[in-house]
Design a protein around this motif. Structure first.
Motif, mmCIF file in Angstrom:
data_model
loop_
_atom_site.group_PDB
_atom_site.id
_atom_site.type_symbol
_atom_site.label_atom_id
_atom_site.label_comp_id
_atom_site.label_asym_id
_atom_site.label_seq_id
_atom_site.Cartn_x
_atom_site.Cartn_y
_atom_site.Cartn_z
ATOM 1 N N UNK A 1 44.155 28.962 56.327
ATOM 2 C CA UNK A 1 43.059 28.946 56.892
ATOM 3 C C UNK A 1 42.050 29.969 56.643
ATOM 4 N N UNK A 2 40.277 29.207 57.679
ATOM 5 C CA UNK A 2 39.565 30.456 57.484
ATOM 6 C C UNK A 2 39.981 32.078 57.804
ATOM 7 N N UNK A 3 40.615 31.782 59.121
ATOM 8 C CA UNK A 3 41.181 33.552 59.784
ATOM 9 C C UNK A 3 41.932 34.442 58.827
ATOM 10 N N UNK A 4 43.187 33.644 57.996
ATOM 11 C CA UNK A 4 43.693 34.363 57.280
ATOM 12 C C UNK A 4 42.740 34.468 55.766
ATOM 13 N N UNK A 5 41.792 33.706 55.467
ATOM 14 C CA UNK A 5 40.548 33.879 53.966
ATOM 15 C C UNK A 5 40.260 35.415 54.711
ATOM 16 N N UNK B 1 33.272 30.186 51.880
ATOM 17 C CA UNK B 1 33.666 31.752 52.753
ATOM 18 C C UNK B 1 34.898 32.130 51.347
ATOM 19 N N UNK B 2 35.285 31.524 50.118
ATOM 20 C CA UNK B 2 35.972 32.673 49.498
ATOM 21 C C UNK B 2 35.065 33.572 49.053
ATOM 22 N N UNK B 3 34.123 33.369 48.759
ATOM 23 C CA UNK B 3 32.947 34.237 47.684
ATOM 24 C C UNK B 3 32.040 35.174 48.843
ATOM 25 N N UNK B 4 32.097 35.002 49.507
ATOM 26 C CA UNK B 4 31.759 35.995 50.593
ATOM 27 C C UNK B 4 32.181 37.276 50.602
ATOM 28 N N UNK B 5 30.987 38.204 51.176
ATOM 29 C CA UNK B 5 31.800 40.197 50.431
ATOM 30 C C UNK B 5 32.582 40.364 52.157
ATOM 31 N N UNK B 6 33.369 41.826 52.157
ATOM 32 C CA UNK B 6 33.689 42.160 53.084
ATOM 33 C C UNK B 6 33.429 41.936 54.589
ATOM 34 N N UNK B 7 31.831 42.592 53.998
ATOM 35 C CA UNK B 7 30.887 43.197 54.945
ATOM 36 C C UNK B 7 30.144 41.700 55.907
#
Length: 135
Positions: A63-67, A20-26
């Motif tokens: 949280x995942x949502x905040x990230x 998750x922390x490495x995923x692009x905005x798109x």
């Protein structure tokens, strides 16, 4: 890299779409209907290099949502990471240029993000011993 940089393993745990922390905005835009391309890889490279350079990831949340929200809407900030970095890194004359490269990799818009060939060519011109062409 991700396991050593965060205490929130659930936020960086691998999924079919990557950590998750490495995923692009798109990757988080359900309406984009975008295909996975090299811009996504360049974003992940930027996150990885940021983490290796500063010892923290560019976006952190409880949280995942905040990230996901941070990755999609908050511009990357180098100030806290640089302040917490060792003095030798803070005073390194290459840091401003390196920071500029990282910023180009972490642009929100995939069309604005630095492309692999562009990055390679720029690194080759500034650091000829660092990036040798593959034969």
């Amino acid at each position: 890299v991700c396991a050593s940089l965060t205490a929130h393993e659930a936020l960086v745990a691998g999924t079919a779409g990557g950590a998750h922390a490495f995923r692009a905005p798109e990757d988080y835009d359900a309406t984009a209907n975008a295909t996975v391309g090299t811009a996504v890889d360049m974003w992940s490279l930027g996150v990885t290099l940021f983490g290796l350079t500063f010892g923290v990831l560019p976006f952190a949340a409880d949280s995942y949502a905040d990230l996901r929200t941070q990755i999609r809407t908050v511009d990357v900030s180098f100030d806290d990471a640089i302040r917490r970095a060792p003095a030798a890194l803070q005073s390194d004359p290459l840091l401003p240029r390196w920071r500029a490269y990282l910023a180009q990799l972490l642009l929100k818009s995939p069309s604005d993000r630095c492309r692999a060939k562009t990055l390679r060519d720029r690194l080759r011109s500034e650091f000829p011993l660092l990036v040798e062409p593959l034969e």
